[in-house]
Design an enzyme around this catalytic site. Sequence first.
Site, PDB file in Angstrom:
ATOM      1  N   HIS A 121      67.822  45.522  64.483  1.00 28.76           N
ATOM      2  CA  HIS A 121      67.987  44.778  63.269  1.00 28.76           C
ATOM      3  C   HIS A 121      68.173  45.412  62.050  1.00 28.76           C
ATOM      4  CE1 HIS A 121      63.909  44.661  61.562  1.00 28.76           C
ATOM      5  NE2 HIS A 121      63.684  44.646  62.571  1.00 28.76           N
ATOM      6  N   ASP A 123      67.920  44.002  58.818  1.00 28.77           N
ATOM      7  CA  ASP A 123      67.130  43.466  57.692  1.00 28.77           C
ATOM      8  C   ASP A 123      65.662  44.236  57.606  1.00 28.77           C
ATOM      9  OD1 ASP A 123      66.508  42.006  60.206  1.00 28.77           O
ATOM     10  OD2 ASP A 123      65.361  40.423  58.795  1.00 28.77           O
ATOM     11  N   ASP A 156      61.366  50.574  60.804  1.00 27.55           N
ATOM     12  CA  ASP A 156      61.398  49.112  61.387  1.00 27.55           C
ATOM     13  C   ASP A 156      62.701  48.489  60.645  1.00 27.55           C
ATOM     14  OD1 ASP A 156      61.172  46.674  62.280  1.00 27.55           O
ATOM     15  OD2 ASP A 156      59.563  46.003  60.948  1.00 27.55           O
ATOM     16  N   GLU A 190      66.088  39.006  61.325  1.00 24.26           N
ATOM     17  CA  GLU A 190      64.834  39.211  62.352  1.00 24.26           C
ATOM     18  C   GLU A 190      63.500  39.070  61.960  1.00 24.26           C
ATOM     19  OE1 GLU A 190      61.577  40.891  64.413  1.00 24.26           O
ATOM     20  OE2 GLU A 190      62.411  41.710  62.668  1.00 24.26           O
ATOM     21  N   GLU A 191      63.504  39.516  60.303  1.00 23.95           N
ATOM     22  CA  GLU A 191      61.902  39.462  59.744  1.00 23.95           C
ATOM     23  C   GLU A 191      61.644  38.291  59.368  1.00 23.95           C
ATOM     24  OE1 GLU A 191      60.022  41.700  59.974  1.00 23.95           O
ATOM     25  OE2 GLU A 191      61.002  43.830  59.952  1.00 23.95           O
ATOM     26  N   ASP A 217      65.465  45.984  73.121  1.00 22.38           N
ATOM     27  CA  ASP A 217      65.152  45.742  71.784  1.00 22.38           C
ATOM     28  C   ASP A 217      63.906  46.455  71.165  1.00 22.38           C
ATOM     29  OD1 ASP A 217      65.524  44.610  69.257  1.00 22.38           O
ATOM     30  OD2 ASP A 217      64.688  42.752  70.012  1.00 22.38           O
ATOM     31  N   HIS A 459      55.758  47.711  57.735  1.00 21.11           N
ATOM     32  CA  HIS A 459      55.824  46.519  56.467  1.00 21.11           C
ATOM     33  C   HIS A 459      54.825  47.190  55.495  1.00 21.11           C
ATOM     34  CE1 HIS A 459      57.192  43.184  59.186  1.00 21.11           C
ATOM     35  NE2 HIS A 459      57.692  44.307  59.488  1.00 21.11           N
TER      36      HIS A 459
END
Length: 495
Positions: A121, A123, A156, A190-191, A217, A459
């Site tokens: 992903h 984002d 991520d 995705e987030e 994934d 994060h």
Amino acid sequence: MKKLFGMLLLLIIILAAILGIRSETVFKDTQLQVQQLEHNLPLDTDAAINRFAKGIQFQTISHDDPEKFNAQPFIDFRQHIKLSYPLVHQIAQQKTFGEHSLLYYFPGTDKSLKPALLMGHMDVVPVDEATLDKWQQPPFSGVVENGTIWGRGTIDDKVTVFALLESMELLLQQNKPFKRGIYLAFGHDEETGGTRGAVKIAEYLQQQGVEFEFVLDEGGAITEGIMPGIEQPVALVGVAEKGFVNLRLTVNSAGGHSSQPPEHTALGILSDAIVKVENAQFTPDLTFSKMTFDAVATYAPLSSRLSMANLWLLEPVVSNVMVKSPSSAASIRTTIAATMAKGSSKSNILPSQASAVINFRILPGDSIESVKQHVISAIDDERVMISDFMSINPSEVSPTDSFGFKLIEKHIRQLDNDVLVAPYLVIGGTDSRYYTGLSKNIYRFMMVRLNPESLTRFHGINEQLPVEDYLNAIRFFHAMLQETAGVELSENSNG
């Protein structure tokens, strides 16, 4: 009495002997035996690193508030990868979903072979402004310094996006036909749940009647110092992931002035309901912990093998130990987290309505409906209304003897055969959960190394990735794509 004591002592000795024998004999070394290979790719590493570093500079942020969404960084990001990987964009059949999520298809010549899907992903989560001064490098700088790439998304999950694109570009340079078709899917939300990206891609593929041999994934990683007693690094490959549901608890009452309160206000009744739910924890299930441990058991200390080899007797003890830690508790039961609450708008007004939200992460074996019934039974109060929103059931459990899992395992071990490979349960959520109807073989793994310190950067502050990890991700995905597609390369192109 002496005879009884003697018999009891004998039974204890026999039991101890049984436990000890089982700890030495139950487990077998199931690690795939492969020779470590040198993957000498025809790759300009400096150029590849620079392409990745520049990709970090685009602030492709997903906000919970859709009003804050800024489309321009996503547009610029797509332009960057289009210019960086010309063969990918010349050869692939391409579609865009939700304006920004991307699907590439590289057809195969053998239609009897099911295609494979590899995902990432684009984002990233926002950076808290209050933490900006704690970043050693600006979070969207893409600085490369002392063998490290800095910035939000390096772990991520832009590492997967760029490693896949680099790998595919290299493979296409060989100008060899693919026997098996390959799909690449890159979501842009995705987030925030993937509803405009992954959901739409999965719906389209289902409408096309596509069935995948396997799906790969994000999710797991190569962990170091995470499993107690295991000195070797362990690559955790997700074979399932938890579901989730939010339950809103609502209590209505007459309201009024706080000078004349009833015995229990709406907020008091609601608080009691929350406590009842928190006191009604779900029953632990060691299925996934045992699955993970079985794969690495012969490399574990005797103390760990003793308990895991004898769950027939010690399961309650092991469960009680694991539930004391939030991280291990999350891996063995459906979790309960009261996260939001609301009463009146003023301190001297009785709430006419009080509400709270409890978030549940659902272990496979439980379901949205069973969680809701569990909560209704725990509260047992008709004054508390319960409704659910934003939910998805846990995934099915994918097998470890499939072509896809064996391929992942093989190419992890060929890069470094000191790395042990083990299946595990992903306690978070990934876009792959929307592809359940498209394959029975869905796996979650990204080729990065994580230790207790680097785990906090997910994060968090100072997200970063060693350059060597990124190059290993390219090597891993190149080997995966090559074998999956059935491409035979010249000797000097894949070491």
